[in-house]
Design a protein around this motif. Structure first.
Motif, PDB file in Angstrom:
ATOM      1  N   LYS A 103      -3.873  -5.611  -9.061  1.00  0.00           N
ATOM      2  CA  LYS A 103      -3.590  -6.617  -8.031  1.00  0.00           C
ATOM      3  C   LYS A 103      -3.439  -5.990  -6.653  1.00  0.00           C
ATOM      4  O   LYS A 103      -3.700  -6.638  -5.633  1.00  0.00           O
ATOM      5  CB  LYS A 103      -2.310  -7.369  -8.413  1.00  0.00           C
ATOM      6  CG  LYS A 103      -1.975  -8.546  -7.503  1.00  0.00           C
ATOM      7  CD  LYS A 103      -0.744  -9.281  -8.007  1.00  0.00           C
ATOM      8  CE  LYS A 103      -0.389 -10.460  -7.101  1.00  0.00           C
ATOM      9  NZ  LYS A 103       0.821 -11.180  -7.589  1.00  0.00           N
ATOM     10  N   TYR A 104      -3.039  -4.700  -6.630  1.00  0.00           N
ATOM     11  CA  TYR A 104      -2.808  -4.016  -5.356  1.00  0.00           C
ATOM     12  C   TYR A 104      -3.582  -2.690  -5.339  1.00  0.00           C
ATOM     13  O   TYR A 104      -3.019  -1.619  -5.616  1.00  0.00           O
ATOM     14  CB  TYR A 104      -1.313  -3.761  -5.152  1.00  0.00           C
ATOM     15  CG  TYR A 104      -0.479  -5.021  -5.182  1.00  0.00           C
ATOM     16  CD1 TYR A 104      -0.541  -5.941  -4.142  1.00  0.00           C
ATOM     17  CD2 TYR A 104       0.359  -5.303  -6.253  1.00  0.00           C
ATOM     18  CE1 TYR A 104       0.207  -7.111  -4.170  1.00  0.00           C
ATOM     19  CE2 TYR A 104       1.124  -6.468  -6.283  1.00  0.00           C
ATOM     20  CZ  TYR A 104       1.038  -7.360  -5.235  1.00  0.00           C
ATOM     21  OH  TYR A 104       1.790  -8.513  -5.266  1.00  0.00           O
ATOM     22  N   PRO A 105      -4.853  -2.725  -4.994  1.00  0.00           N
ATOM     23  CA  PRO A 105      -5.712  -1.529  -5.079  1.00  0.00           C
ATOM     24  C   PRO A 105      -5.330  -0.414  -4.113  1.00  0.00           C
ATOM     25  O   PRO A 105      -5.769   0.727  -4.299  1.00  0.00           O
ATOM     26  CB  PRO A 105      -7.105  -2.078  -4.774  1.00  0.00           C
ATOM     27  CG  PRO A 105      -6.878  -3.363  -4.049  1.00  0.00           C
ATOM     28  CD  PRO A 105      -5.615  -3.928  -4.606  1.00  0.00           C
ATOM     29  N   GLU A 106      -4.529  -0.688  -3.087  1.00  0.00           N
ATOM     30  CA  GLU A 106      -4.133   0.346  -2.132  1.00  0.00           C
ATOM     31  C   GLU A 106      -2.807   1.005  -2.509  1.00  0.00           C
ATOM     32  O   GLU A 106      -2.276   1.812  -1.754  1.00  0.00           O
ATOM     33  CB  GLU A 106      -4.014  -0.237  -0.721  1.00  0.00           C
ATOM     34  CG  GLU A 106      -5.324  -0.734  -0.137  1.00  0.00           C
ATOM     35  CD  GLU A 106      -5.149  -1.230   1.285  1.00  0.00           C
ATOM     36  OE1 GLU A 106      -5.229  -0.404   2.209  1.00  0.00           O
ATOM     37  OE2 GLU A 106      -4.923  -2.444   1.462  1.00  0.00           O
ATOM     38  N   LEU A 107      -2.277   0.672  -3.687  1.00  0.00           N
ATOM     39  CA  LEU A 107      -0.975   1.171  -4.114  1.00  0.00           C
ATOM     40  C   LEU A 107      -1.116   2.241  -5.182  1.00  0.00           C
ATOM     41  O   LEU A 107      -1.930   2.121  -6.099  1.00  0.00           O
ATOM     42  CB  LEU A 107      -0.134   0.013  -4.662  1.00  0.00           C
ATOM     43  CG  LEU A 107       1.300   0.354  -5.083  1.00  0.00           C
ATOM     44  CD1 LEU A 107       2.156   0.651  -3.863  1.00  0.00           C
ATOM     45  CD2 LEU A 107       1.902  -0.789  -5.886  1.00  0.00           C
TER      46      LEU A 107
ATOM     47  N   ARG B 135       0.844  -1.193   0.000  1.00  0.00           N
ATOM     48  CA  ARG B 135       0.000   0.000   0.000  1.00  0.00           C
ATOM     49  C   ARG B 135       0.880   1.243   0.000  1.00  0.00           C
ATOM     50  O   ARG B 135       2.087   1.173   0.159  1.00  0.00           O
ATOM     51  CB  ARG B 135      -0.905   0.006   1.233  1.00  0.00           C
ATOM     52  CG  ARG B 135      -0.163   0.131   2.551  1.00  0.00           C
ATOM     53  CD  ARG B 135      -1.130   0.265   3.706  1.00  0.00           C
ATOM     54  NE  ARG B 135      -0.432   0.488   4.959  1.00  0.00           N
ATOM     55  CZ  ARG B 135      -1.051   0.774   6.093  1.00  0.00           C
ATOM     56  NH1 ARG B 135      -2.354   0.850   6.139  1.00  0.00           N
ATOM     57  NH2 ARG B 135      -0.353   0.980   7.204  1.00  0.00           N
ATOM     58  N   GLY B 136       0.250   2.415  -0.189  1.00  0.00           N
ATOM     59  CA  GLY B 136       0.973   3.679  -0.193  1.00  0.00           C
ATOM     60  C   GLY B 136       1.459   4.053  -1.580  1.00  0.00           C
ATOM     61  O   GLY B 136       1.043   3.498  -2.589  1.00  0.00           O
ATOM     62  N   ARG B 137       2.379   5.010  -1.636  1.00  0.00           N
ATOM     63  CA  ARG B 137       2.942   5.477  -2.907  1.00  0.00           C
ATOM     64  C   ARG B 137       4.307   4.842  -3.125  1.00  0.00           C
ATOM     65  O   ARG B 137       5.161   4.877  -2.248  1.00  0.00           O
ATOM     66  CB  ARG B 137       3.070   7.007  -2.923  1.00  0.00           C
ATOM     67  CG  ARG B 137       3.710   7.561  -4.204  1.00  0.00           C
ATOM     68  CD  ARG B 137       3.587   9.056  -4.273  1.00  0.00           C
ATOM     69  NE  ARG B 137       2.196   9.443  -4.409  1.00  0.00           N
ATOM     70  CZ  ARG B 137       1.532   9.491  -5.570  1.00  0.00           C
ATOM     71  NH1 ARG B 137       2.149   9.155  -6.699  1.00  0.00           N
ATOM     72  NH2 ARG B 137       0.284   9.857  -5.603  1.00  0.00           N
TER      73      ARG B 137
END
Length: 298
Positions: free
Chosen positions: A120-124, A94-96
């Motif tokens: 695949k990584y919606p919080e990224l 997650r994050g930037r």
């Protein structure tokens, strides 16, 4: 700068209050009872105030101790929350994520595949910075860099992702006009396109590898480029012969738009590395991107 001994003393004080005694605090902290007692004594000496009233059966905060503890307890909770958040970031993508990446690799290998990685990584959130040089990753706030060639900086952690095969290719249009070289030694009689090494400013040497043998060839070139995409476009247009990374021309070879001239000289490779500032606990987002690149090139 925070006094480490002060923070240790406050942590021990919190454990004593939470557990109700020195022995229980010692068990919770993995310390001896005397160690806990000494830590509290040092804290009281540092503050110049008695914090605890101690008897053989109980421990209670003094008035000064209560006022101090009420002030520092919220800070301890924030530290605990920050530690939990950092621990979560190490295990959760997650994050930037800021990536310094080779322009050629970004355009010809990863382009069109980044959407699948983000899905695949919606919080990224991903920020791709295309540059010829790595630069200072820490100063630039970059999490990871992806680069071809052996690493130059000893201050960065380098993980090899793959050894990419190098091919010598030409378009059917060029071969129709000039004929096909049968062996690498024929290349000096052909028009070749040089590619500039960004580290030295000079063209890469032309070499051919087979079964441990290395055959250097001095080619004739009237065109040197620093952009691999332009080099490939010129090669497709019939301008000349060039050496390229196999992963960049897979589709063109399959469609017959390019010809692999020397398939029996197939052992030369160029390494691809991921570079990042620290070897200690890289964040999950960094590990996920490195795995994504590795899977893409393989």
């Amino acid at each position: 700068m925070m006094d480490g001994r002060l923070l240790t003393g406050v942590t021990v004080l919190d454990a004593v209050i939470a557990s109700g005694g020195f022995s229980k605090a010692a068990d919770a902290l993995g310390m001896s009872s005397s160690g806990v007692s000494h830590a509290i004594a040092r804290l009281e000496a540092r503050l110049g105030a008695r914090l605890l009233d101690r008897t053989t059966r109980s421990v209670a905060l003094t008035d000064e101790g209560r006022r101090f503890y009420e002030r520092v307890r919220p800070s301890l909770e924030e530290i605990e929350e920050a530690a939990v958040d950092a621990s979560s970031s190490a295990a959760r993508v997650r994050g930037r994520l800021r990536v310094n990446i080779d322009p050629f690799f970004s355009r010809l290998v990863l382009a069109g595949k980044l959407g699948g990685f983000l899905a695949k990584y919606p919080e990224l959130a991903l920020e791709m910075i295309t540059r010829e040089h790595v630069g200072d990753l820490v100063a630039d706030g970059v999490d990871v860099a992806v680069r071809f060639g052996e690493p130059i900086s000893a201050s960065l952690i380098a993980r090899k992702l793959a050894d990419i095969q190098i091919l010598t290719v030409a378009s059917p249009r060029y071969l129709k006009r000039h004929g096909r070289p049968q062996v690498p030694q024929d290349l000096p009689r052909h028009s070749c396109i040089d590619f500039r090494d960004p580290q030295t400013g000079r063209p890469y040497d032309w070499e051919f590898h087979r079964n441990g043998r290395i055959l250097p060839i001095k080619v004739a070139s009237r065109l040197m480029l620093s952009d691999a995409g332009t080099m490939l476009t010129e090669c497709l247009a019939g301008t000349g012969i060039c050496q390229v990374l196999a992963i960049a021309v897979k589709d063109q070879l399959a469609k017959g738009r390019l010809v692999n001239l020397f398939p029996d000289w197939a052992d030369e490779t160029f390494p691809l590395y991921a570079l990042y500032p620290s070897r200690h606990h890289p964040a999950a987002k960094v590990r996920a991107f490195i795995d994504f690149v590795s899977q893409t090139v393989r």
